[in-house]
Design a protein around this motif. Structure first.
Motif, PDB file in Angstrom:
ATOM      1  N   ASP A 299     -20.168 -32.161  21.539  1.00  0.00           N
ATOM      2  CA  ASP A 299     -19.363 -32.634  20.412  1.00  0.00           C
ATOM      3  C   ASP A 299     -18.913 -34.069  20.650  1.00  0.00           C
ATOM      4  O   ASP A 299     -19.063 -34.616  21.745  1.00  0.00           O
ATOM      5  CB  ASP A 299     -18.168 -31.706  20.151  1.00  0.00           C
ATOM      6  CG  ASP A 299     -17.144 -31.668  21.275  1.00  0.00           C
ATOM      7  OD1 ASP A 299     -17.226 -32.481  22.217  1.00  0.00           O
ATOM      8  OD2 ASP A 299     -16.233 -30.827  21.198  1.00  0.00           O
ATOM      9  N   PHE A 300     -18.389 -34.674  19.614  1.00  0.00           N
ATOM     10  CA  PHE A 300     -18.002 -36.085  19.675  1.00  0.00           C
ATOM     11  C   PHE A 300     -16.957 -36.345  20.758  1.00  0.00           C
ATOM     12  O   PHE A 300     -17.060 -37.335  21.496  1.00  0.00           O
ATOM     13  CB  PHE A 300     -17.474 -36.539  18.310  1.00  0.00           C
ATOM     14  CG  PHE A 300     -17.126 -37.997  18.265  1.00  0.00           C
ATOM     15  CD1 PHE A 300     -18.095 -38.953  17.973  1.00  0.00           C
ATOM     16  CD2 PHE A 300     -15.829 -38.430  18.512  1.00  0.00           C
ATOM     17  CE1 PHE A 300     -17.787 -40.305  17.939  1.00  0.00           C
ATOM     18  CE2 PHE A 300     -15.511 -39.780  18.482  1.00  0.00           C
ATOM     19  CZ  PHE A 300     -16.493 -40.718  18.193  1.00  0.00           C
ATOM     20  N   ASP A 301     -15.964 -35.475  20.868  1.00  0.00           N
ATOM     21  CA  ASP A 301     -14.895 -35.662  21.861  1.00  0.00           C
ATOM     22  C   ASP A 301     -15.463 -35.753  23.282  1.00  0.00           C
ATOM     23  O   ASP A 301     -15.101 -36.644  24.054  1.00  0.00           O
ATOM     24  CB  ASP A 301     -13.886 -34.508  21.805  1.00  0.00           C
ATOM     25  CG  ASP A 301     -13.190 -34.388  20.470  1.00  0.00           C
ATOM     26  OD1 ASP A 301     -13.316 -35.292  19.631  1.00  0.00           O
ATOM     27  OD2 ASP A 301     -12.515 -33.364  20.258  1.00  0.00           O
ATOM     28  N   ARG A 302     -16.335 -34.812  23.617  1.00  0.00           N
ATOM     29  CA  ARG A 302     -16.934 -34.786  24.953  1.00  0.00           C
ATOM     30  C   ARG A 302     -17.836 -36.004  25.174  1.00  0.00           C
ATOM     31  O   ARG A 302     -17.822 -36.618  26.235  1.00  0.00           O
ATOM     32  CB  ARG A 302     -17.737 -33.490  25.130  1.00  0.00           C
ATOM     33  CG  ARG A 302     -18.456 -33.363  26.447  1.00  0.00           C
ATOM     34  CD  ARG A 302     -17.543 -32.911  27.558  1.00  0.00           C
ATOM     35  NE  ARG A 302     -16.948 -34.046  28.235  1.00  0.00           N
ATOM     36  CZ  ARG A 302     -15.858 -34.002  28.989  1.00  0.00           C
ATOM     37  NH1 ARG A 302     -15.213 -32.885  29.165  1.00  0.00           N
ATOM     38  NH2 ARG A 302     -15.385 -35.070  29.566  1.00  0.00           N
ATOM     39  N   ALA A 303     -18.650 -36.337  24.152  1.00  0.00           N
ATOM     40  CA  ALA A 303     -19.546 -37.495  24.268  1.00  0.00           C
ATOM     41  C   ALA A 303     -18.738 -38.774  24.475  1.00  0.00           C
ATOM     42  O   ALA A 303     -19.087 -39.604  25.315  1.00  0.00           O
ATOM     43  CB  ALA A 303     -20.433 -37.604  23.032  1.00  0.00           C
ATOM     44  N   TYR A 304     -17.659 -38.932  23.724  1.00  0.00           N
ATOM     45  CA  TYR A 304     -16.826 -40.127  23.868  1.00  0.00           C
ATOM     46  C   TYR A 304     -16.210 -40.181  25.269  1.00  0.00           C
ATOM     47  O   TYR A 304     -16.201 -41.238  25.907  1.00  0.00           O
ATOM     48  CB  TYR A 304     -15.730 -40.156  22.795  1.00  0.00           C
ATOM     49  CG  TYR A 304     -14.838 -41.358  22.931  1.00  0.00           C
ATOM     50  CD1 TYR A 304     -15.254 -42.592  22.453  1.00  0.00           C
ATOM     51  CD2 TYR A 304     -13.593 -41.273  23.545  1.00  0.00           C
ATOM     52  CE1 TYR A 304     -14.451 -43.718  22.591  1.00  0.00           C
ATOM     53  CE2 TYR A 304     -12.787 -42.379  23.683  1.00  0.00           C
ATOM     54  CZ  TYR A 304     -13.212 -43.607  23.206  1.00  0.00           C
ATOM     55  OH  TYR A 304     -12.427 -44.715  23.358  1.00  0.00           O
ATOM     56  N   ALA A 305     -15.722 -39.046  25.758  1.00  0.00           N
ATOM     57  CA  ALA A 305     -15.131 -39.005  27.105  1.00  0.00           C
ATOM     58  C   ALA A 305     -16.170 -39.373  28.160  1.00  0.00           C
ATOM     59  O   ALA A 305     -15.891 -40.160  29.077  1.00  0.00           O
ATOM     60  CB  ALA A 305     -14.545 -37.626  27.380  1.00  0.00           C
ATOM     61  N   ASP A 306     -17.370 -38.819  28.033  1.00  0.00           N
ATOM     62  CA  ASP A 306     -18.420 -39.094  29.010  1.00  0.00           C
ATOM     63  C   ASP A 306     -18.855 -40.555  28.977  1.00  0.00           C
ATOM     64  O   ASP A 306     -18.991 -41.200  30.013  1.00  0.00           O
ATOM     65  CB  ASP A 306     -19.624 -38.188  28.765  1.00  0.00           C
ATOM     66  CG  ASP A 306     -19.344 -36.730  29.103  1.00  0.00           C
ATOM     67  OD1 ASP A 306     -18.373 -36.462  29.846  1.00  0.00           O
ATOM     68  OD2 ASP A 306     -20.102 -35.863  28.627  1.00  0.00           O
ATOM     69  N   ILE A 307     -19.092 -41.075  27.784  1.00  0.00           N
ATOM     70  CA  ILE A 307     -19.549 -42.460  27.660  1.00  0.00           C
ATOM     71  C   ILE A 307     -18.477 -43.434  28.138  1.00  0.00           C
ATOM     72  O   ILE A 307     -18.775 -44.408  28.828  1.00  0.00           O
ATOM     73  CB  ILE A 307     -19.983 -42.759  26.210  1.00  0.00           C
ATOM     74  CG1 ILE A 307     -21.317 -42.065  25.939  1.00  0.00           C
ATOM     75  CG2 ILE A 307     -20.085 -44.252  25.938  1.00  0.00           C
ATOM     76  CD1 ILE A 307     -21.770 -42.104  24.517  1.00  0.00           C
ATOM     77  N   THR A 308     -17.237 -43.161  27.783  1.00  0.00           N
ATOM     78  CA  THR A 308     -16.140 -44.037  28.208  1.00  0.00           C
ATOM     79  C   THR A 308     -15.994 -44.033  29.728  1.00  0.00           C
ATOM     80  O   THR A 308     -15.830 -45.086  30.354  1.00  0.00           O
ATOM     81  CB  THR A 308     -14.818 -43.606  27.532  1.00  0.00           C
ATOM     82  OG1 THR A 308     -14.990 -43.658  26.123  1.00  0.00           O
ATOM     83  CG2 THR A 308     -13.674 -44.505  27.934  1.00  0.00           C
TER      84      THR A 308
END
Length: 196
Positions: free
Chosen positions: A69-78
């Motif tokens: 999901d977007f939340d996890r992807a954003y956390a990982d990329i950040t």
């Protein structure tokens, strides 16, 4: 020899063990509402692959992981961007080398070495820093289970940034990372998965 190692580890104070465990913890994950995610425009990924474009896939790429999901992807990329951006590259120099130069050649030798290092950094440092960041980013995202896909340069530049000797401003960085998270959590790309 092995016994000495284990004995040394056994004598570590509990505070040091607790500190080492704290380093392993991930940053707190930001939770987005649906409207925030929908406000992030999905970048254009459509292009016709050819050998000229493919030759630059070591520089121009994006990530995707099924079921993310977007939340996890954003956390990982950040997190991976922070790790990749924060790793300094000093062209082989460090405090011990500088102290050795001062002892061996005096202050003039150390100053000359520092000036030489700055000149080398100015000549090819920016490109090398960008290369190292890309490698570190790829390793981090691979470790987190993301596939890597190649992209045409102009499309890549629409939602990525390159940093050499300076850092991207916070607002532009945030906007690019949001778009990268949108792609990473979006529909599965129809391109060939690249090696990590």
């Amino acid at each position: 020899m092995g016994m000495v190692r284990w004995t040394g580890l056994a004598l570590l104070p509990l505070a040091a063990v607790a500190h080492a465990q704290a380093i392993k913890s991930e940053p707190e994950m930001r939770i987005f509402i649906a409207a925030e995610v929908e406000a992030v425009a999905m970048p254009n990924l459509a292009y016709t692959p050819d050998p000229t474009i493919a030759a630059d896939f070591d520089k121009y790429f994006f990530f995707h992981r099924d079921g993310t999901d977007f939340d996890r992807a954003y956390a990982d990329i950040t997190e991976c961007d922070s790790l990749a951006s924060g790793i300094d590259f000093y062209m082989g120099g460090n405090d011990a080398i500088m102290q050795n130069a001062i002892m061996q050649y005096g202050a003039a030798g150390a100053i000359g070495g520092a000036i030489g290092g700055l000149m080398a950094d100015a000549i090819f440092g920016s490109a090398e820093r960008r290369r190292i960041k890309r490698v570190n980013l790829r390793n981090c995202m691979f470790y987190k289970g993301y596939d890597r896909y190649g992209l045409e340069k102009d499309l890549w530049q629409a939602f990525h940034f390159e940093e050499g000797l300076s850092r991207e401003n916070a607002k532009d960085r945030e906007a690019a990372l949001m778009k990268q998270a949108r792609v990473a959590s979006g529909p599965k790309p129809q391109f060939e998965v690249l090696e990590p």
